[in-house]
Design a protein around this motif. Structure first.
Motif, PDB file in Angstrom:
ATOM      1  N   ILE A 120       0.832  -1.198   0.000  1.00 24.21           N
ATOM      2  CA  ILE A 120       0.000   0.000   0.000  1.00 24.21           C
ATOM      3  C   ILE A 120       0.871   1.254   0.000  1.00 24.21           C
ATOM      4  O   ILE A 120       0.622   2.212  -0.740  1.00 24.21           O
ATOM      5  CB  ILE A 120      -0.955  -0.010   1.206  1.00 24.21           C
ATOM      6  CG1 ILE A 120      -1.956  -1.161   1.077  1.00 24.21           C
ATOM      7  CG2 ILE A 120      -1.687   1.322   1.343  1.00 24.21           C
ATOM      8  CD1 ILE A 120      -2.741  -1.448   2.339  1.00 24.21           C
ATOM      9  N   ALA A 121       1.916   1.251   0.833  1.00 21.48           N
ATOM     10  CA  ALA A 121       2.807   2.402   0.897  1.00 21.48           C
ATOM     11  C   ALA A 121       3.475   2.659  -0.457  1.00 21.48           C
ATOM     12  O   ALA A 121       3.601   3.812  -0.893  1.00 21.48           O
ATOM     13  CB  ALA A 121       3.862   2.191   1.982  1.00 21.48           C
ATOM     14  N   ALA A 122       3.890   1.585  -1.117  1.00 19.23           N
ATOM     15  CA  ALA A 122       4.522   1.737  -2.429  1.00 19.23           C
ATOM     16  C   ALA A 122       3.533   2.295  -3.448  1.00 19.23           C
ATOM     17  O   ALA A 122       3.891   3.145  -4.280  1.00 19.23           O
ATOM     18  CB  ALA A 122       5.070   0.387  -2.902  1.00 19.23           C
ATOM     19  N   ALA A 123       2.274   1.845  -3.377  1.00 13.99           N
ATOM     20  CA  ALA A 123       1.247   2.349  -4.300  1.00 13.99           C
ATOM     21  C   ALA A 123       0.977   3.830  -4.075  1.00 13.99           C
ATOM     22  O   ALA A 123       0.751   4.585  -5.027  1.00 13.99           O
ATOM     23  CB  ALA A 123      -0.034   1.537  -4.128  1.00 13.99           C
ATOM     24  N   LEU A 124       1.026   4.260  -2.823  1.00 14.81           N
ATOM     25  CA  LEU A 124       0.763   5.668  -2.515  1.00 14.81           C
ATOM     26  C   LEU A 124       1.910   6.573  -2.955  1.00 14.81           C
ATOM     27  O   LEU A 124       1.698   7.768  -3.201  1.00 14.81           O
ATOM     28  CB  LEU A 124       0.517   5.841  -1.014  1.00 14.81           C
ATOM     29  CG  LEU A 124      -0.746   5.169  -0.467  1.00 14.81           C
ATOM     30  CD1 LEU A 124      -0.808   5.319   1.042  1.00 14.81           C
ATOM     31  CD2 LEU A 124      -2.000   5.738  -1.117  1.00 14.81           C
ATOM     32  N   ARG A 125       3.102   6.016  -3.045  1.00 13.61           N
ATOM     33  CA  ARG A 125       4.246   6.821  -3.481  1.00 13.61           C
ATOM     34  C   ARG A 125       4.244   7.070  -4.985  1.00 13.61           C
ATOM     35  O   ARG A 125       4.908   8.001  -5.459  1.00 13.61           O
ATOM     36  CB  ARG A 125       5.563   6.144  -3.070  1.00 13.61           C
ATOM     37  CG  ARG A 125       5.861   6.239  -1.578  1.00 13.61           C
ATOM     38  CD  ARG A 125       7.293   5.843  -1.280  1.00 13.61           C
ATOM     39  NE  ARG A 125       7.559   4.448  -1.587  1.00 13.61           N
ATOM     40  CZ  ARG A 125       7.421   3.445  -0.717  1.00 13.61           C
ATOM     41  NH1 ARG A 125       7.003   3.697   0.517  1.00 13.61           N
ATOM     42  NH2 ARG A 125       7.686   2.209  -1.068  1.00 13.61           N
ATOM     43  N   ARG A 126       3.508   6.260  -5.730  1.00 10.65           N
ATOM     44  CA  ARG A 126       3.465   6.476  -7.169  1.00 10.65           C
ATOM     45  C   ARG A 126       2.640   7.714  -7.488  1.00 10.65           C
ATOM     46  O   ARG A 126       1.596   7.944  -6.876  1.00 10.65           O
ATOM     47  CB  ARG A 126       2.860   5.251  -7.876  1.00 10.65           C
ATOM     48  CG  ARG A 126       3.765   4.021  -7.853  1.00 10.65           C
ATOM     49  CD  ARG A 126       3.287   2.960  -8.822  1.00 10.65           C
ATOM     50  NE  ARG A 126       2.054   2.339  -8.397  1.00 10.65           N
ATOM     51  CZ  ARG A 126       1.984   1.241  -7.640  1.00 10.65           C
ATOM     52  NH1 ARG A 126       3.101   0.659  -7.217  1.00 10.65           N
ATOM     53  NH2 ARG A 126       0.829   0.725  -7.296  1.00 10.65           N
ATOM     54  N   PRO A 127       3.080   8.524  -8.447  1.00 14.89           N
ATOM     55  CA  PRO A 127       2.307   9.724  -8.794  1.00 14.89           C
ATOM     56  C   PRO A 127       0.970   9.349  -9.413  1.00 14.89           C
ATOM     57  O   PRO A 127       0.837   8.317 -10.073  1.00 14.89           O
ATOM     58  CB  PRO A 127       3.202  10.448  -9.800  1.00 14.89           C
ATOM     59  CG  PRO A 127       4.091   9.376 -10.367  1.00 14.89           C
ATOM     60  CD  PRO A 127       4.301   8.386  -9.255  1.00 14.89           C
ATOM     61  N   GLY A 128      -0.012  10.183  -9.169  1.00 15.28           N
ATOM     62  CA  GLY A 128      -1.336   9.943  -9.732  1.00 15.28           C
ATOM     63  C   GLY A 128      -2.109  11.243  -9.807  1.00 15.28           C
ATOM     64  O   GLY A 128      -1.803  12.194  -9.090  1.00 15.28           O
ATOM     65  N   PRO A 129      -3.119  11.291 -10.650  1.00 15.33           N
ATOM     66  CA  PRO A 129      -3.881  12.524 -10.806  1.00 15.33           C
ATOM     67  C   PRO A 129      -4.860  12.726  -9.648  1.00 15.33           C
ATOM     68  O   PRO A 129      -5.265  11.765  -8.988  1.00 15.33           O
ATOM     69  CB  PRO A 129      -4.637  12.299 -12.120  1.00 15.33           C
ATOM     70  CG  PRO A 129      -4.837  10.809 -12.157  1.00 15.33           C
ATOM     71  CD  PRO A 129      -3.599  10.221 -11.535  1.00 15.33           C
ATOM     72  N   PRO A 130      -5.250  13.962  -9.375  1.00 13.04           N
ATOM     73  CA  PRO A 130      -6.321  14.199  -8.406  1.00 13.04           C
ATOM     74  C   PRO A 130      -7.633  13.657  -8.946  1.00 13.04           C
ATOM     75  O   PRO A 130      -7.777  13.405 -10.149  1.00 13.04           O
ATOM     76  CB  PRO A 130      -6.351  15.723  -8.274  1.00 13.04           C
ATOM     77  CG  PRO A 130      -5.765  16.220  -9.550  1.00 13.04           C
ATOM     78  CD  PRO A 130      -4.751  15.203  -9.970  1.00 13.04           C
ATOM     79  N   SER A 131      -8.589  13.451  -8.058  1.00 13.51           N
ATOM     80  CA  SER A 131      -9.909  12.971  -8.480  1.00 13.51           C
ATOM     81  C   SER A 131     -10.953  14.044  -8.178  1.00 13.51           C
ATOM     82  O   SER A 131     -10.667  15.042  -7.531  1.00 13.51           O
ATOM     83  CB  SER A 131     -10.263  11.660  -7.779  1.00 13.51           C
ATOM     84  OG  SER A 131     -10.263  11.834  -6.363  1.00 13.51           O
ATOM     85  N   SER A 132     -12.161  13.795  -8.656  1.00 11.71           N
ATOM     86  CA  SER A 132     -13.203  14.807  -8.524  1.00 11.71           C
ATOM     87  C   SER A 132     -14.575  14.146  -8.584  1.00 11.71           C
ATOM     88  O   SER A 132     -14.750  13.104  -9.217  1.00 11.71           O
ATOM     89  CB  SER A 132     -13.065  15.827  -9.664  1.00 11.71           C
ATOM     90  OG  SER A 132     -14.224  16.620  -9.774  1.00 11.71           O
TER      91      SER A 132
END
Length: 199
Positions: A10-22
């Motif tokens: 989970i920590a590794a997944a959170l470190r990956r960049p990703g777009p904001p959501s809406s």
């Protein structure tokens, strides 16, 4: 896979960049004014370890509230002037709404912010609950505190897209129902973003 392995994933997944959501992600025809003013808020996504994997702690908002009565939500709320960070906001709100002590939470990471139709930019903070506690719903704010298995809430196959009328037009949104709980709106969209990261 051990709980430690799950937390590391989970920590590794959170470190990956990703777009904001809406809340508007599924509604491309809605044009948002670029000058809109968004208020800062944060929610805690508490992960509780069990013998069969992790569960996510969620709340059912009081039906007496003016905003989002009866809806399923993460513990959280708007940033107060006395909150030094959004993480502090999420932890304070979780303590107030559910009785979860700040000292019982190890922070794992955070997700990109989520914009809501009510004018907030909400930062989800992911935390590991490290010790047992007695959930206490905040009177007048929370009707119920319950858990959903992480595997259910982060499986893309469990999400549906539904629609309701909003400002005279159909507005589409994600849902991820669990038993008697209808999880939709911003909560479901944040879970969907987490599911996409973990998958």
């Amino acid at each position: 896979m051990t709980a430690k392995d799950d937390l590391a994933r989970i920590a590794a997944a959170l470190r990956r960049p990703g777009p904001p959501s809406s809340d508007y992600d599924l509604n491309a025809d809605i044009q948002l004014p670029p000058t809109r003013k968004l208020r800062h808020a944060a929610v805690l996504v508490p992960l509780i370890e069990t013998g069969s994997g992790f569960q996510i702690l969620l709340t059912k908002r009081s039906h007496a509230l003016k905003m989002h009565p009866g809806q399923i939500a993460f513990p959280g709320g708007k940033q107060d002037p006395t909150d030094p960070t959004l993480t502090a906001t999420a932890l304070r709100e979780a303590r107030e709404e559910t009785g979860l002590p700040e000292t019982h939470v190890d922070l794992i990471g955070e997700m990109p912010p989520h914009e809501t139709v009510t004018g907030f930019t909400v930062t989800p903070i992911i935390g590991h609950v490290t010790a047992p506690f007695d959930p206490i719903p905040e009177p007048g704010e929370v009707d119920e505190i319950f858990r959903v298995p992480l595997t259910h809430a982060t499986d893309p196959a469990n999400f549906r897209i539904e629609a309701r009328q909003w400002q005279g037009k159909p507005r589409h949104f994600y849902t991820v129902p669990y038993g008697p709980y209808y999880i939709w709106g911003a909560t479901a969209r944040i879970l969907r973003a987490l599911a996409e990261r973990l998958s």
